[in-house]
Design a protein around this motif. Structure first.
Motif, PDB file in Angstrom:
ATOM      1  N   PHE A 162      -4.557 -63.234  22.210  1.00  0.00           N
ATOM      2  CA  PHE A 162      -5.020 -62.631  20.964  1.00  0.00           C
ATOM      3  C   PHE A 162      -3.977 -61.656  20.438  1.00  0.00           C
ATOM      4  CE2 PHE A 162      -7.000 -59.046  18.732  1.00  0.00           C
ATOM      5  CZ  PHE A 162      -7.637 -59.721  17.701  1.00  0.00           C
ATOM      6  N   LEU A 163      -3.620 -61.814  19.178  1.00  0.00           N
ATOM      7  CA  LEU A 163      -2.691 -60.907  18.510  1.00  0.00           C
ATOM      8  C   LEU A 163      -3.351 -60.384  17.245  1.00  0.00           C
ATOM      9  CD1 LEU A 163       0.557 -63.079  18.747  1.00  0.00           C
ATOM     10  CD2 LEU A 163      -0.097 -61.213  20.267  1.00  0.00           C
ATOM     11  N   ASP A 164      -3.230 -59.071  17.001  1.00  0.00           N
ATOM     12  CA  ASP A 164      -3.789 -58.531  15.763  1.00  0.00           C
ATOM     13  C   ASP A 164      -2.836 -58.813  14.602  1.00  0.00           C
ATOM     14  OD1 ASP A 164      -1.739 -56.594  15.838  1.00  0.00           O
ATOM     15  OD2 ASP A 164      -3.005 -55.130  16.862  1.00  0.00           O
ATOM     16  N   LYS A 177       4.927 -64.928  20.733  1.00  0.00           N
ATOM     17  CA  LYS A 177       3.464 -64.907  20.736  1.00  0.00           C
ATOM     18  C   LYS A 177       2.878 -65.216  22.110  1.00  0.00           C
ATOM     19  CE  LYS A 177       3.298 -66.282  15.889  1.00  0.00           C
ATOM     20  NZ  LYS A 177       3.046 -67.397  14.937  1.00  0.00           N
ATOM     21  N   SER A 178       3.723 -65.697  23.032  1.00  0.00           N
ATOM     22  CA  SER A 178       3.249 -66.074  24.363  1.00  0.00           C
ATOM     23  C   SER A 178       3.810 -65.190  25.463  1.00  0.00           C
ATOM     24  CB  SER A 178       3.644 -67.537  24.657  1.00  0.00           C
ATOM     25  OG  SER A 178       3.176 -68.393  23.659  1.00  0.00           O
ATOM     26  N   HIS A 179       4.616 -64.201  25.098  1.00  0.00           N
ATOM     27  CA  HIS A 179       5.291 -63.367  26.101  1.00  0.00           C
ATOM     28  C   HIS A 179       4.863 -61.910  25.954  1.00  0.00           C
ATOM     29  CE1 HIS A 179       8.400 -62.234  28.945  1.00  0.00           C
ATOM     30  NE2 HIS A 179       8.772 -61.280  28.124  1.00  0.00           N
ATOM     31  N   ASN A 180       4.705 -61.260  27.098  1.00  0.00           N
ATOM     32  CA  ASN A 180       4.322 -59.850  27.097  1.00  0.00           C
ATOM     33  C   ASN A 180       2.969 -59.662  26.402  1.00  0.00           C
ATOM     34  OD1 ASN A 180       4.882 -57.238  27.954  1.00  0.00           O
ATOM     35  ND2 ASN A 180       5.755 -56.640  25.991  1.00  0.00           N
ATOM     36  N   ILE A 181       1.989 -60.440  26.873  1.00  0.00           N
ATOM     37  CA  ILE A 181       0.664 -60.437  26.247  1.00  0.00           C
ATOM     38  C   ILE A 181      -0.372 -59.849  27.205  1.00  0.00           C
ATOM     39  CG2 ILE A 181       1.017 -62.278  24.578  1.00  0.00           C
ATOM     40  CD1 ILE A 181      -0.026 -64.247  26.607  1.00  0.00           C
ATOM     41  N   GLN A 182      -1.344 -59.161  26.628  1.00  0.00           N
ATOM     42  CA  GLN A 182      -2.334 -58.434  27.414  1.00  0.00           C
ATOM     43  C   GLN A 182      -3.765 -58.672  26.929  1.00  0.00           C
ATOM     44  OE1 GLN A 182      -1.984 -54.168  27.086  1.00  0.00           O
ATOM     45  NE2 GLN A 182      -2.828 -53.789  29.118  1.00  0.00           N
ATOM     46  N   ARG A 183      -3.913 -59.257  25.745  1.00  0.00           N
ATOM     47  CA  ARG A 183      -5.250 -59.463  25.191  1.00  0.00           C
ATOM     48  C   ARG A 183      -5.514 -60.954  24.974  1.00  0.00           C
ATOM     49  NH1 ARG A 183      -6.204 -55.607  20.199  1.00  0.00           N
ATOM     50  NH2 ARG A 183      -4.107 -56.292  19.603  1.00  0.00           N
ATOM     51  N   PHE A 184      -6.756 -61.339  25.247  1.00  0.00           N
ATOM     52  CA  PHE A 184      -7.149 -62.741  25.179  1.00  0.00           C
ATOM     53  C   PHE A 184      -8.508 -62.830  24.497  1.00  0.00           C
ATOM     54  CE2 PHE A 184      -4.297 -62.012  28.623  1.00  0.00           C
ATOM     55  CZ  PHE A 184      -3.408 -63.069  28.558  1.00  0.00           C
ATOM     56  N   VAL A 185      -8.782 -63.990  23.897  1.00  0.00           N
ATOM     57  CA  VAL A 185      -9.990 -64.107  23.083  1.00  0.00           C
ATOM     58  C   VAL A 185     -10.689 -65.439  23.336  1.00  0.00           C
ATOM     59  CG1 VAL A 185      -8.760 -65.100  21.100  1.00  0.00           C
ATOM     60  CG2 VAL A 185     -10.900 -63.845  20.728  1.00  0.00           C
ATOM     61  N   PHE A 186     -12.017 -65.418  23.257  1.00  0.00           N
ATOM     62  CA  PHE A 186     -12.799 -66.641  23.160  1.00  0.00           C
ATOM     63  C   PHE A 186     -13.973 -66.377  22.235  1.00  0.00           C
ATOM     64  CE2 PHE A 186     -14.831 -64.384  26.646  1.00  0.00           C
ATOM     65  CZ  PHE A 186     -16.187 -64.631  26.488  1.00  0.00           C
ATOM     66  N   GLU A 187     -14.547 -67.455  21.693  1.00  0.00           N
ATOM     67  CA  GLU A 187     -15.630 -67.322  20.718  1.00  0.00           C
ATOM     68  C   GLU A 187     -16.833 -68.139  21.143  1.00  0.00           C
ATOM     69  OE1 GLU A 187     -12.887 -66.544  16.728  1.00  0.00           O
ATOM     70  OE2 GLU A 187     -13.768 -68.531  17.069  1.00  0.00           O
ATOM     71  N   MET A 188     -18.013 -67.627  20.801  1.00  0.00           N
ATOM     72  CA  MET A 188     -19.260 -68.311  21.093  1.00  0.00           C
ATOM     73  C   MET A 188     -20.125 -68.395  19.853  1.00  0.00           C
ATOM     74  SD  MET A 188     -20.713 -66.973  24.721  1.00  0.00           S
ATOM     75  CE  MET A 188     -22.241 -67.825  24.308  1.00  0.00           C
ATOM     76  N   PRO A 189     -20.630 -69.588  19.510  1.00  0.00           N
ATOM     77  CA  PRO A 189     -21.536 -69.697  18.368  1.00  0.00           C
ATOM     78  C   PRO A 189     -22.931 -69.202  18.727  1.00  0.00           C
ATOM     79  CG  PRO A 189     -21.268 -71.833  19.406  1.00  0.00           C
ATOM     80  CD  PRO A 189     -20.356 -70.881  20.141  1.00  0.00           C
ATOM     81  N   PHE A 190     -23.632 -68.661  17.756  1.00  0.00           N
ATOM     82  CA  PHE A 190     -25.032 -68.295  17.946  1.00  0.00           C
ATOM     83  C   PHE A 190     -25.700 -68.188  16.585  1.00  0.00           C
ATOM     84  CE2 PHE A 190     -23.109 -64.169  17.155  1.00  0.00           C
ATOM     85  CZ  PHE A 190     -24.098 -63.430  16.505  1.00  0.00           C
TER      86      PHE A 190
END
Length: 397
Positions: A162-164, A177-190
């Motif tokens: 995840f990048l802001d 965009k793939s190096h030195n990364i610390q944040r990750f994201v996933f999404e769920m529908p509801f």
């Protein structure tokens, strides 16, 4: 007393050079060619001082090959620097201190969810017994009270880096965009009613952003999750988000120095074909038709109109590029897509009660102010500002 475990290690410049070259070799094997130059900057001055010209020639040849590799993978986009998963462990009787902890696992290239799930299942089945281990495939928050204490549970979820907005502007290449990364994201529908799926006017989604204690790549293949943030998108925000992604995908394909025609055509086909209850027009009908538009905040309606303006322009540009790339055997296919495109724009015009002016052949670039080259603005508002984000409710855990 004799020291049976330690031996004197003499560190000198030669040992350092050897270790640095081993580091560069490791970076090459990991396909992180961009970092090799940073290591060689430490080695080259030493060899220059020593006048070791053969070693210098070897280093510069390696650098030459590294830069060629960078150019190649940037051009083809075929370098894969890892796949990531959120893995959670539940079961005090089995995992002890690990109970309730979550990690981000970095896996090689295109590792599938089933692959890592099977591997973890085998690993912990060997440890606890296969009859005692269960995999949780649901991505939602786990309530330990709902779990049977007799089993060890492992939750596995596919996540992406995840990048802001600022990071996306600063990090131009796939490597960055793939190096030195610390944040990750996933999404769920509801949906508000409690179901996972609903109509476009009911469909919400929860975006979960996970932050790890350290950055990837790391000396270990897994890093503990330090905290997580939840962002809920309401139905019109989901529409804005989904349409913004479609625009971005088309723009990326069109701006490539070597356009992938098959990918471009697949994206176009999914964009311009008028579907009754699906696709982009479903969002337009649900949120922009006269009977529905008053149900939603004005600023969100304006945002969605802006995205549709960009979407129409991006589709038009994609069709122009596709026409340039195709051969005679696809001319009929191109005409069909152009016809679908006109139908889609006509339908959008009817939904929003705003006339969209087309050139005679539907594809000519018109010289309009504010760089609207393909069509006039759908929403009737001036300016071409890209939608940068969605304000929404968020919570930090």
């Amino acid at each position: 007393m004799e020291d049976g475990g330690m031996q004197d290690v003499h560190y000198n410049e030669d040992v350092l050079m050897e270790l640095l070259e081993q580091c560069a070799d490791g970076l090459w094997k990991a396909e992180r060619y961009e970092l090799i130059t940073n290591v060689y900057k430490l080695i080259i001055p030493v060899y220059e001082e020593r006048q070791e010209f053969e070693k210098l020639a070897h280093l510069y040849e390696t650098l030459h090959q590294a830069y060629k590799k960078i150019a190649e993978v940037t051009h083809t986009g075929k370098r894969l620097l890892g796949t990531y998963f959120r893995v959670g462990f539940f079961g005090q009787g089995f995992f002890e201190d690990e109970d309730g902890k979550e990690y981000i696992y970095k896996e090689p290239k295109l590792t599938q969810l089933s692959e890592i799930s099977q591997r973890l299942m085998k690993l912990y089945s060997d440890k606890f017994g296969s009859e005692n281990v269960r995999i949780i495939y649901d991505d939602g928050k786990v309530n330990p009270k709902d779990l049977d204490a007799k089993f060890a549970y492992i939750q596995v979820t596919y996540v992406t880096p995840f990048l802001d907005e600022k990071e996306m502007q600063d990090r131009k290449t796939d490597f960055e965009k793939s190096h030195n990364i610390q944040r990750f994201v996933f999404e769920m529908p509801f949906t508000v009613s409690g179901k996972k799926q609903g109509g476009v006017d009911q469909q919400c989604k929860r975006r979960t952003i996970l932050t790890t204690m350290h950055h990837f790549p790391y000396v270990k293949k897994r890093i503990p999750v330090m905290y997580q943030q939840h962002i809920d998108l309401n139905p019109i925000e989901v529409a804005i988000d989904e349409m913004s992604n479609k625009v971005s995908e088309l723009q990326i394909l069109c701006s490539s120095s070597d356009v992938d025609m098959i990918k471009l055509q697949l994206k176009l086909q999914g964009s311009v074909i008028v579907q009754v209850n699906a696709g982009p027009l479903a969002y337009a009908r649900a949120f922009l038709e006269e009977a529905n538009v008053k149900k939603y905040p004005d600023n969100k309606v304006k945002q969605l109109k802006e995205v549709f303006r960009q979407f129409v322009e991006a589709c038009g540009q994609a069709l122009v590029i596709n026409e340039r790339l195709i051969k005679e055997d696809q001319l009929e296919y191109q005409e069909e897509m152009k016809s679908n495109y006109r139908d889609m724009v006509r339908e959008l015009s009817n939904i929003m009660h705003e006339q969209i002016s087309l050139a005679d052949d539907g594809m000519k670039i018109s010289h309009l102010p504010d760089s609207y080259h393909i069509f006039n603005a759908i929403s009737g508002t001036a300016g071409g500002t890209v939608v940068q984000g969605i304000s929404n409710s968020s919570s930090m855990v």
